[in-house]
Design a protein around this motif. Structure first.
Motif, PDB file in Angstrom:
ATOM      1  N   ILE A  66       0.849  -1.203   0.000  1.00 23.07           N
ATOM      2  CA  ILE A  66       0.000   0.000   0.000  1.00 23.07           C
ATOM      3  C   ILE A  66       0.880   1.246   0.000  1.00 23.07           C
ATOM      4  CG2 ILE A  66      -1.637   1.350   1.398  1.00 23.07           C
ATOM      5  CD1 ILE A  66      -2.710  -1.408   2.430  1.00 23.07           C
ATOM      6  N   ASN A  67       1.854   1.250   0.882  1.00 27.59           N
ATOM      7  CA  ASN A  67       2.744   2.410   0.981  1.00 27.59           C
ATOM      8  C   ASN A  67       3.532   2.609  -0.314  1.00 27.59           C
ATOM      9  OD1 ASN A  67       4.140   4.494   2.681  1.00 27.59           O
ATOM     10  ND2 ASN A  67       5.886   3.213   2.176  1.00 27.59           N
ATOM     11  N   PHE A  68       4.023   1.503  -0.875  1.00 24.29           N
ATOM     12  CA  PHE A  68       4.815   1.596  -2.107  1.00 24.29           C
ATOM     13  C   PHE A  68       3.961   2.130  -3.249  1.00 24.29           C
ATOM     14  CE2 PHE A  68       6.487  -0.067  -6.096  1.00 24.29           C
ATOM     15  CZ  PHE A  68       7.819   0.298  -6.008  1.00 24.29           C
ATOM     16  N   ALA A  69       2.756   1.565  -3.379  1.00 23.66           N
ATOM     17  CA  ALA A  69       1.889   1.952  -4.503  1.00 23.66           C
ATOM     18  C   ALA A  69       1.517   3.434  -4.433  1.00 23.66           C
ATOM     19  CB  ALA A  69       0.624   1.092  -4.496  1.00 23.66           C
ATOM     20  N   ILE A  70       1.228   3.903  -3.253  1.00 19.01           N
ATOM     21  CA  ILE A  70       0.803   5.301  -3.135  1.00 19.01           C
ATOM     22  C   ILE A  70       1.998   6.253  -3.228  1.00 19.01           C
ATOM     23  CG2 ILE A  70      -0.335   6.971  -1.595  1.00 19.01           C
ATOM     24  CD1 ILE A  70      -2.231   4.743  -0.819  1.00 19.01           C
ATOM     25  N   GLY A  71       3.139   5.827  -2.742  1.00 17.46           N
ATOM     26  CA  GLY A  71       4.308   6.715  -2.769  1.00 17.46           C
ATOM     27  C   GLY A  71       5.066   6.702  -4.075  1.00 17.46           C
ATOM     28  N   VAL A  72       4.922   5.641  -4.865  1.00 10.75           N
ATOM     29  CA  VAL A  72       5.750   5.520  -6.068  1.00 10.75           C
ATOM     30  C   VAL A  72       5.499   6.691  -7.029  1.00 10.75           C
ATOM     31  CG1 VAL A  72       4.206   4.078  -7.489  1.00 10.75           C
ATOM     32  CG2 VAL A  72       6.665   3.833  -7.722  1.00 10.75           C
ATOM     33  N   ALA A  73       6.565   7.185  -7.585  1.00 14.06           N
ATOM     34  CA  ALA A  73       6.549   8.283  -8.579  1.00 14.06           C
ATOM     35  C   ALA A  73       6.306   9.667  -7.977  1.00 14.06           C
ATOM     36  CB  ALA A  73       5.540   8.019  -9.690  1.00 14.06           C
ATOM     37  N   THR A  74       6.133   9.751  -6.653  1.00 17.55           N
ATOM     38  CA  THR A  74       5.977  11.095  -6.087  1.00 17.55           C
ATOM     39  C   THR A  74       7.289  11.883  -6.179  1.00 17.55           C
ATOM     40  OG1 THR A  74       6.352  10.143  -3.902  1.00 17.55           O
ATOM     41  CG2 THR A  74       4.074  10.593  -4.482  1.00 17.55           C
ATOM     42  N   GLY A  75       8.401  11.158  -6.230  1.00 21.22           N
ATOM     43  CA  GLY A  75       9.703  11.834  -6.324  1.00 21.22           C
ATOM     44  C   GLY A  75       9.974  12.420  -7.691  1.00 21.22           C
ATOM     45  N   ILE A  76       9.284  11.883  -8.707  1.00 18.95           N
ATOM     46  CA  ILE A  76       9.546  12.355 -10.082  1.00 18.95           C
ATOM     47  C   ILE A  76       9.176  13.840 -10.215  1.00 18.95           C
ATOM     48  CG2 ILE A  76       7.310  11.840 -11.189  1.00 18.95           C
ATOM     49  CD1 ILE A  76      10.493  10.662 -12.747  1.00 18.95           C
ATOM     50  N   ILE A  77       8.248  14.285  -9.377  1.00 15.86           N
ATOM     51  CA  ILE A  77       7.823  15.690  -9.428  1.00 15.86           C
ATOM     52  C   ILE A  77       8.978  16.620  -9.060  1.00 15.86           C
ATOM     53  CG2 ILE A  77       6.194  17.357  -8.434  1.00 15.86           C
ATOM     54  CD1 ILE A  77       4.275  14.948  -8.090  1.00 15.86           C
ATOM     55  N   LEU A  78       9.856  16.133  -8.214  1.00 12.87           N
ATOM     56  CA  LEU A  78      11.038  16.941  -7.870  1.00 12.87           C
ATOM     57  C   LEU A  78      11.879  17.191  -9.114  1.00 12.87           C
ATOM     58  CD1 LEU A  78      11.991  15.080  -4.579  1.00 12.87           C
ATOM     59  CD2 LEU A  78      11.070  17.379  -4.727  1.00 12.87           C
ATOM     60  N   GLU A  79      11.971  16.163  -9.956  1.00 12.36           N
ATOM     61  CA  GLU A  79      12.751  16.320 -11.191  1.00 12.36           C
ATOM     62  C   GLU A  79      12.071  17.291 -12.151  1.00 12.36           C
ATOM     63  OE1 GLU A  79      14.717  12.938 -12.877  1.00 12.36           O
ATOM     64  OE2 GLU A  79      14.438  11.807 -11.029  1.00 12.36           O
ATOM     65  N   PHE A  80      10.735  17.270 -12.190  1.00 13.27           N
ATOM     66  CA  PHE A  80      10.026  18.258 -13.022  1.00 13.27           C
ATOM     67  C   PHE A  80      10.413  19.671 -12.585  1.00 13.27           C
ATOM     68  CE2 PHE A  80       6.003  15.401 -13.715  1.00 13.27           C
ATOM     69  CZ  PHE A  80       6.785  14.513 -14.418  1.00 13.27           C
ATOM     70  N   GLN A  81      10.461  19.842 -11.273  1.00 13.08           N
ATOM     71  CA  GLN A  81      10.747  21.182 -10.741  1.00 13.08           C
ATOM     72  C   GLN A  81      12.153  21.645 -11.091  1.00 13.08           C
ATOM     73  OE1 GLN A  81       9.578  21.526  -6.546  1.00 13.08           O
ATOM     74  NE2 GLN A  81       7.941  20.090  -6.971  1.00 13.08           N
ATOM     75  N   PHE A  82      13.090  20.702 -11.156  1.00  7.01           N
ATOM     76  CA  PHE A  82      14.445  21.093 -11.567  1.00  7.01           C
ATOM     77  C   PHE A  82      14.403  21.755 -12.940  1.00  7.01           C
ATOM     78  CE2 PHE A  82      16.177  17.433  -8.848  1.00  7.01           C
ATOM     79  CZ  PHE A  82      16.487  18.286  -7.811  1.00  7.01           C
ATOM     80  N   GLY A  83      13.701  21.127 -13.859  1.00  2.00           N
ATOM     81  CA  GLY A  83      13.679  21.622 -15.239  1.00  2.00           C
ATOM     82  C   GLY A  83      12.913  22.913 -15.409  1.00  2.00           C
TER      83      GLY A  83
ATOM     84  N   ILE B  12      -2.719   4.369 -11.332  1.00  3.66           N
ATOM     85  CA  ILE B  12      -3.020   4.823 -12.704  1.00  3.66           C
ATOM     86  C   ILE B  12      -3.471   6.287 -12.704  1.00  3.66           C
ATOM     87  CG2 ILE B  12      -4.592   4.485 -14.662  1.00  3.66           C
ATOM     88  CD1 ILE B  12      -4.376   1.407 -13.922  1.00  3.66           C
ATOM     89  N   ILE B  13      -4.368   6.622 -11.783  1.00  4.33           N
ATOM     90  CA  ILE B  13      -4.840   8.027 -11.720  1.00  4.33           C
ATOM     91  C   ILE B  13      -3.672   8.959 -11.394  1.00  4.33           C
ATOM     92  CG2 ILE B  13      -6.311   9.642 -10.424  1.00  4.33           C
ATOM     93  CD1 ILE B  13      -8.249   7.218 -10.014  1.00  4.33           C
ATOM     94  N   LYS B  14      -2.867   8.539 -10.452  1.00  2.00           N
ATOM     95  CA  LYS B  14      -1.731   9.381 -10.040  1.00  2.00           C
ATOM     96  C   LYS B  14      -0.743   9.580 -11.190  1.00  2.00           C
ATOM     97  CE  LYS B  14       1.265   7.378  -7.496  1.00  2.00           C
ATOM     98  NZ  LYS B  14       1.917   6.719  -6.372  1.00  2.00           N
ATOM     99  N   ILE B  15      -0.392   8.501 -11.859  1.00  2.00           N
ATOM    100  CA  ILE B  15       0.559   8.602 -12.981  1.00  2.00           C
ATOM    101  C   ILE B  15      -0.030   9.492 -14.082  1.00  2.00           C
ATOM    102  CG2 ILE B  15       1.725   7.266 -14.813  1.00  2.00           C
ATOM    103  CD1 ILE B  15       2.970   6.595 -12.147  1.00  2.00           C
ATOM    104  N   PHE B  16      -1.344   9.352 -14.307  1.00  2.00           N
ATOM    105  CA  PHE B  16      -1.999  10.185 -15.332  1.00  2.00           C
ATOM    106  C   PHE B  16      -1.891  11.668 -14.949  1.00  2.00           C
ATOM    107  CE2 PHE B  16      -5.719  12.481 -16.889  1.00  2.00           C
ATOM    108  CZ  PHE B  16      -5.578  12.275 -18.261  1.00  2.00           C
ATOM    109  N   ILE B  17      -2.212  11.970 -13.697  1.00  2.00           N
ATOM    110  CA  ILE B  17      -2.147  13.380 -13.257  1.00  2.00           C
ATOM    111  C   ILE B  17      -0.715  13.913 -13.367  1.00  2.00           C
ATOM    112  CG2 ILE B  17      -2.394  14.935 -11.260  1.00  2.00           C
ATOM    113  CD1 ILE B  17      -4.737  13.176 -10.322  1.00  2.00           C
TER     114      ILE B  17
END
Lengths: 525, 53
Positions: A66-83, B12-17
């Motif tokens: 549950i924790n992994f699924a919800i947290g995954v890819a939240t860090g990628i937003i930091l990379e967006f901010q760099f650019g 899926i929703i999160k990745i889409f957003i």
């Protein structure tokens, strides 16, 4: 031109990055810690063949998922901010930041993801041994993912192994291993991941205590507490050791941060460590007022932590601003050391470096190779102070002292409290009395948020304590930020606040629901 | 709805957003708007570094 920069834009960009990093770091440490605990529990299951351990493993694995699924890819937003928000910084760091992140993406992330799939979907499809291997590789992969981003962060705290190329305006990596194995990177990685292990342990103990309070799944809860308390005790002692290593590297590379962590305005030899203190809110550098309203100090301990010597001189905020002291390094005798520059002198050197960059560009455009060579030499000579050239006054190098000081002391206090909790839980878990110690079970449950507070406080020390720098001494936030519309940053700040809050609420709700359901024979679906 | 399905829906929703909305509409590469080439981007950043002094 620096006066034309909208400082609220810098502040909004910083706030957005801080918000994203804080939320991201709510998910990551539990992934790090829980993955190892799950692997340990599964190892016991494979070794003993006892199905109760399989049930325990599966229960915690679901919470990990549950924790992994919800947290995954939240860090990628930091990379967006760099650019977008930090484009000068992104360009300036060149491949130094890009290389570790690319390795993270290719190696660790795929390793982690592949084995997570086996871990979750492979229970009845692969052998026990193979499944166990996948669980361990998931745990190792998660920590390896953290390695690369922490190496990049450590480089920003203590830049090394690179050369600035004035033709491209980028730093170029000249020694990958120096970056990877810098003392800052080494300590930061170990300190951060062990913090994750401690959070995972406290999470398991806290939730298990809830089961004991509810008189449900008592065997599972006690076995989980036993594993988590042992793992937590070992890793929390390791956490203290790596914290000590971190303080030592901070003393060498970021003396201002160390001074802020301790509220030390005037340097002293044989400096004590503040065990408890309340800062004087009216204190200003150079006003001669006492920095503390109340303080309890441990004599000489700050000198020992920072320089491994009871008599070492620890510079205070005012000394660093004014310069003129000899820094303490073990390997160089005091008489051979040079006096440190004042910040005003460093600002002059920084301005020299920036004007040399301008002259270099003008000379190369005009085909004047002699002037280009002279300018490049001047740039190289002063490059270590490049970022100071953007500062308006010497006091700009002082971070927010109360925030750094209190965060540091909250982190340290809680760290030692966690060790005590692990010892107490270990003491009681093997006795039949643990279920009756309801006060202890409630304390364990409410320690879960404290573990997150300690972890976030650690990052506040690391990041607020090094302000105004994005890259220590080389690039302040005001020079690193993109010239973009403040409103656009403000809008995305609130979008992130909404998105992350929704994710956090989803995480808590799904977790709580799953915890209430509890472990099932054969695991949950 | 089992927890697994719920989590897949969230992912899926999160990745889409993140990728289809935030990345596309709110987080363009700032330097791409200044130049198409690395040389041009380097020039722009150098000017910024020099002129913010």
């Amino acid at each position: 031109m620096i006066d034309q920069i909208d400082l609220s834009m810098v502040d909004w960009a910083r706030a957005q990055f801080a918000l994203t990093a804080i939320y991201h770091w709510l998910f990551v440490p539990l992934t790090l810690g829980l993955s190892f605990l799950v692997a340990i529990m599964e190892t016991i299951y494979v070794k003993t063949g006892n199905p109760e351990w399989k049930k325990i493993t599966k229960f915690w694995m679901i919470l990990f998922g549950i924790n992994f699924a919800i947290g995954v890819a939240t860090g990628i937003i930091l990379e967006f901010q760099f650019g977008t928000n930090w484009s000068n910084y992104s360009w300036f760091v060149g491949d130094i930041f890009g290389a570790p992140l690319a390795i993270e993406g290719i190696m660790a992330f795929f390793l982690e993801s592949t084995f997570i799939a086996i871990m979750f979907f492979g229970w009845n499809k692969v052998s026990k041994g193979f499944h166990l291997t996948a669980s361990w590789l998931t745990a190792i992969g998660a920590s390896l993912s953290a390695l690369w981003i922490l190496v990049a962060n450590a480089w920003m705290q203590s830049p090394t192994g690179m050369e600035f190329n004035p033709d491209t305006a980028r730093n170029e990596m000249v020694d990958f291993w120096e970056i990877l194995f810098s003392p800052m990177a080494f300590n930061k990685f170990l300190h951060t991941i062990s913090n994750g292990y401690v959070i995972g342990s406290i999470f398991v103990i806290g939730i298990s205590s809830w089961f004991l309070l509810k008189k449900r799944h008592i065997l599972m809860a006690k076995r989980s507490i036993l594993v988590a308390a042992i793992f937590g005790l070992i890793t929390s002692i390791f956490l203290v050791g790596t914290g000590d290593g971190s303080a030592y590297t901070v003393a060498q590379s970021q003396p201002m941060k160390l001074a802020a962590m301790e509220g030390l305005y005037e340097g002293e030899a044989g400096a004590g460590l503040v065990a408890f203190g309340i800062l004087n809110p009216d204190k200003k550098p150079g006003d001669g007022e006492d920095a503390f309203l109340v303080k309890v100090q441990i004599p000489s301990l700050l000198s020992i932590l920072g320089y491994r010597n009871t008599e070492a001189y620890v510079p205070g905020v005012e000394d660093i601003v004014n310069g003129g002291y000899k820094p303490w390094f073990e390997k160089i005798p005091v008489e051979e050391k040079e006096m440190t520059y004042s910040v005003a002198q460093k600002i002059e050197k920084g301005k020299l470096a920036i004007s040399a960059l301008r002259d270099y560009k003008t000379a190369t455009r005009a085909g004047d190779s002699i002037l280009a060579k002279i300018s490049q030499k001047k740039l190289q000579e002063n490059f270590n102070y490049f970022g100071y050239g953007y500062l308006n006054n010497p006091e700009s190098v002082i971070p927010n002292i109360p925030l750094t000081f209190y965060s540091f002391h909250i982190m340290v206090f809680l760290g030692f409290y966690f060790i005590l909790l692990f010892i107490v839980m270990l003491f009681f878990v093997n006795r039949t009395t643990l279920e009756k110690k309801r006060w202890l079970l409630w304390i364990s449950l409410w320690t879960i948020p404290l573990a997150y507070i300690a972890s976030q406080a650690g990052w506040v020390v690391a990041e607020v304590g090094r302000q105004p720098w994005v890259i220590q001494d080389l690039l302040p936030t005001v020079a690193a930020v993109s010239m973009i519309d403040t409103n656009s940053i403000r809008i995305t700040f609130w979008i992130f606040a909404g998105l992350f809050t929704a994710l956090l609420i989803a995480e808590v709700m799904i977790m709580v629901r799953q915890i209430k359901i509890g472990p099932k024979e054969g695991g949950s679906k | 709805m089992t927890v697994g399905r719920k989590l897949w829906a969230i992912i899926i929703i999160k990745i889409f957003i993140i990728f289809a909305i935030l990345r596309l509409f709110f987080f363009p590469d700032f330097l791409n708007s200044k130049s198409d080439t690395d040389e041009g981007k380097g020039d722009y950043v150098r000017e910024q570094l020099i002129n913010r002094n």
